[in-house]
Scaffold this active site. Structure first.
Site, PDB file in Angstrom:
ATOM      1  CG  ASP A 101      34.110  46.901 102.559  1.00 19.95           C
ATOM      2  OD1 ASP A 101      34.738  46.443 103.542  1.00 19.95           O
ATOM      3  OD2 ASP A 101      34.512  47.901 101.926  1.00 19.95           O
ATOM      4  CD  GLU A 168      40.063  48.110 103.923  1.00 16.95           C
ATOM      5  OE1 GLU A 168      41.257  48.358 104.042  1.00 16.95           O
ATOM      6  OE2 GLU A 168      39.595  47.628 102.867  1.00 16.95           O
ATOM      7  CG  HIS A 229      30.938  62.865  64.621  1.00 13.74           C
ATOM      8  ND1 HIS A 229      32.172  62.771  64.045  1.00 13.74           N
ATOM      9  CD2 HIS A 229      30.130  62.015  63.924  1.00 13.74           C
ATOM     10  CE1 HIS A 229      32.139  61.904  63.043  1.00 13.74           C
ATOM     11  NE2 HIS A 229      30.886  61.427  62.951  1.00 13.74           N
TER      12      HIS A 229
HETATM   13  C1  LIG Z   1      41.960  52.991 100.946  1.00 12.14           C
HETATM   14  C2  LIG Z   1      42.031  51.710 100.190  1.00 12.14           C
HETATM   15  C3  LIG Z   1      40.822  51.575  99.338  1.00 12.14           C
HETATM   16  C4  LIG Z   1      42.158  50.552 101.125  1.00 12.14           C
HETATM   17  C5  LIG Z   1      42.544  49.237 100.481  1.00 12.14           C
HETATM   18  N1  LIG Z   1      42.747  48.304 101.518  1.00 12.14           N
HETATM   19  C6  LIG Z   1      42.962  47.015 101.305  1.00 12.14           C
HETATM   20  O1  LIG Z   1      42.977  46.508 100.215  1.00 12.14           O
HETATM   21  C7  LIG Z   1      43.173  46.152 102.523  1.00 12.14           C
HETATM   22  N2  LIG Z   1      42.401  45.032 102.437  1.00 12.14           N
HETATM   23  C8  LIG Z   1      43.787  49.377  99.625  1.00 12.14           C
HETATM   24  O2  LIG Z   1      43.649  49.584  98.411  1.00 12.14           O
HETATM   25  O3  LIG Z   1      44.897  49.286 100.150  1.00 12.14           O
END
Ligand SMILES: CC(C)C[C@H](NC(=O)CN)C(=O)O
Length: 477
Positions: A101, A168, A229
Site C-alpha cells: 500500500d 502499513e 460567514h
Molecule cells: C504508522 C505510520 C503511518 C507508518 C509509516 N511507515 C513508513 O513510512 C514505513 N514505510 C510512517 O509514517 O513511518
C-alpha cells in the site's frame, strides 16, 4: 559464494523486466488511507499473490476482517498475502515482511510526473510507492526468482516465507491479530524476520537496528451547527479553529521541546556507546539541509541531529480536516475542524500511556480556554518503537553481504519512521529481526516525486541474494 557471478549476470540481464513489473505495481493506486481506493488495494494484493503463485509459491490470501470507519460503517481490509518457497527442515527459514500500500499522491501536490506512471529520469524511477515499499518487496521476489532460475547450480539457500500487507501506511490494521493467530502455524518454523522498508542515511549502504513508534491522534473541535460567514458572525462566536490552533500550539515549543507532561521523562537516556556510534557515522549536515531545502535545523551538530531524528520523540502536526485549504479566499468560519497530529515515540515510551498523557493534557489546556465548543481527542494509531541488538549474527551476516556487493562497511543506523508491525513480530514469535534497507537517502518517501534509483533496485536485489547466502551459514537454533 562461487555462483555469485551467475546470479549477478541473471539480475543484470533481467533488469528491464524488473523495472516493468515495478511499473505495473506503481500503476495501482493502492492508497490505504482513502477508503474510496480500497478496490485498488484489493487488486494490489491479488497481483502480489498472483506473482508469487506464478513462481510456484504456496500462496494464501488471508482474510483479516474489516476496518471500522469514523462514521460507524465498515469496509473490508485488504487481505494479507502469505507465501512459502521451500520447506527443507535442514535449512534456515526466513520470513520477509513488506507492504504494497502507499501514501496518497496527486499530480497537483507538486509532482513533476504522474505519480502512478513510473517514469525513468536519469536512472531514477519516479512514482508513488516506488521506494516505499514496492521496489524493495519486488527485489526480494526477484531474489527468489534468481535462485529458482539457477536451481541446477545453486538452490535457494534458505526457505523463504513472505508476509505482504496492504495497510502499513495506516498503522497495519488487522495485522497484529493475524500474526498472533499464525504464530503456531505459518510462523512456527521461521528463524528470522527480514524487513526492507526504510532507506540509507547517505550514499553508503546501511543496516537498520531501530525504528520509532507512532501515536497518531485526531483532535476534533466542534462549534456552530454549520459553517458561518466570517463577516456576519466573526467577532460574536468562539471559533473552533481558533480553539484548535490554540491547543495545538501547546504541544511543542518552537525549539522542539515536547510540552506534554510525562513524555520526555519516559525516554531512555542516550548512552555513551550510542553517542560514540553516532559520532562515528559520516553525515554531512550541509548536504542534509540542501537536500530538504532549509537554511536552519533544530540542531547544528551531528550527534544531536541524528539522535533527534532517530531516538528522541517528536510531535508533528500533519493537517486540519474541515479547514479551508483550496486556492482562493473563502471567508468562512469552519464549524468543525479535526487536527491530525502524531508523536513519534521511542523506548521506553508506551502508546497506551502516551494516549492518556495527550488526552488529559489537551483536555486540561482546552478547559482553561473556557470555550463552549466541544473537544474530542482520539488516538487512531498506536504503533510501538523497535530496537535490535547490533551484535546479533543477523547483523554480521548483513555486514558480510554489504561488503560482498558494495565493497564497503555499512552504516549502522536507526530510522525515524515507523514499521508498526516490527515490535509485534518480535514479541509474538520471539524471533530476531533485521532491517536491510535498499532505499536511497533522497527517495522522497511520503513526499512529492518519490523515487527509487535503478541502481538501488538492481544492486539491492543482489544484496538480498548475497544476504540469503550469508543467513544460510548462520548456526541453526
Ligand atoms: C504508522 C505510520 C503511518 C507508518 C509509516 N511507515 C513508513 O513510512 C514505513 N514505510 C510512517 O509514517 O513511518
Amino acid at each position: 559464494m562461487s555462483h555469485a557471478p551467475l546470479l549477478i549476470l541473471y539480475v543484470d540481464s533481467h533488469q528491464e523486466e524488473y523495472v516493468q513489473t515495478l511499473r505495473d505495481w506503481v500503476a495501482v493506486e493502492s492508497d490505504s488511507s482513502d477508503v474510496l481506493k480500497r478496490p485498488d488495494c484489493h487488486r494490489m494484493m491479488d497481483m502480489t499473490a498472483e506473482k508469487l503463485r506464478a513462481m510456484g509459491g504456496k500462496v494464501e490470501l488471508v482474510d483479516i476482517g474489516v476496518q471500522e470507519l469514523p462514521n460507524g460503517q465498515t469496509v473490508d481490509l485488504p487481505k494479507v498475502v502469505t507465501a512459502q518457497f521451500g520447506s527443507d527442515p535442514s535449512k534456515q527459514t526466513v520470513c520477509v515482511y513488506g507492504h504494497v500500500d502507499v501514501q496518497p499522491a496527486k499530480l497537483e501536490d507538486g509532482w513533476a510526473t504522474d505519480p502512478y506512471n513510473l517514469t525513468d529520469i536519469d536512472g531514477n524511477l519516479y512514482g508513488r510507492g516506488a521506494s516505499d515499499n514496492k521496489a524493495p518487496v519486488l527485489a526480494w521476489i526477484h531474489t527468489v526468482e534468481a535462485y529458482q532460475a539457477l536451481k541446477i547450480v545453486c538452490d535457494l539457500p534458505v526457505n523463504v516465507k513472505f508476509i505482504i500487507e496492504g495497510m502499513e501506511e495506516t498503522g497495519s490494521n488487522g495485522l497484529d491479530a493475524m500474526i498472533m493467530a499464525q504464530r503456531d502455524s505459518f510462523l512456527s518454523d521461521v528463524d528470522y524476520i527480514l524487513i526492507s522498508d526504510c532507506g540509507w542515511l547517505s550514499r553508503r549502504p546501511a543496516l537498520t537496528y531501530g525504528t520509532r513508534g507512532n501515536c497518531y491522534f485526531f483532535a476534533e473541535v466542534e462549534g456552530p451547527k454549520q459553517d458561518l460567514h466570517s463577516g456576519v458572525y466573526g467577532g460574536t462566536v468562539i471559533e473552533p479553529m481558533t480553539d484548535l490552533i490554540g491547543i495545538l500550539d501547546t504541544l511543542i515549543s518552537p525549539s522542539g521541546k515536547i510540552l506534554i507532561p510525562g513524555i520526555r521523562e519516559a525516554v531512555a537516556p542516550l548512552s555513551d556507546e550510542e553517542w560514540k556510534m553516532y559520532q562515528d557515522i559520516e553525515f554531512d549536515i550541509e548536504s542534509y539541509k540542501s537536500k530538504i531545502g532549509v537554511s536552519q535545523l533544530m540542531y547544528n551538530n551531528k550527534v544531536d541531529l541524528l539522535a533527534h531524528r532517530w531516538r528522541y520523540p517528536t510531535v508533528t502536526v500533519h493537517g486540519i480536516e474541515g479547514a479551508f485549504s483550496a486556492p482562493g479566499t473563502k471567508t468562512v468560519i469552519p464549524a468543525k475542524v479535526i487536527a491530525k497530529f502524531s508523536i513519534r515515540q521511542v523506548p521506553n515510551m508506551d502508546p497506551a500511556v502516551v494516549k492518556k498523557q495527550v488526552t488529559d493534557y489537551l483536555n486540561s489546556v482546552f478547559a482553561k480556554r473556557k470555550s463552549p465548543n466541544k473537544l474530542k481527542v482520539t488516538m487512531v494509531i498506536g504503533a510501538k518503537p523497535w530496537l535490535a541488538d547490533t551484535k546479533h549474527p543477523l547483523y554480521e551476516a548483513g555486514k558480510a553481504a554489504v561488503k560482498r556487493v558494495f565493497n564497503v562497511e555499512p552504516d549502522l543506523i536507526r530510522e525515524g519512521g515507523t514499521i508498526p508491525i516490527a515490535k509485534t513480530f518480535e514479541d509474538v514469535t520471539g524471533k530476531s529481526i533485521i532491517m536491510l534497507p535498499i532505499g536511497g537517502f533522497d527517495d522522497g518517501l511520503h513526499s512529492q516525486n518519490e523515487k527509487m534509483s535503478r541502481y538501488n533496485y538492481i544492486e539491492g536485489t543482489k544484496l538480498f541474494i548475497a544476504y540469503l547466502h550469508e543467513v544460510a551459514h548462520l548456526k541453526k537454533n
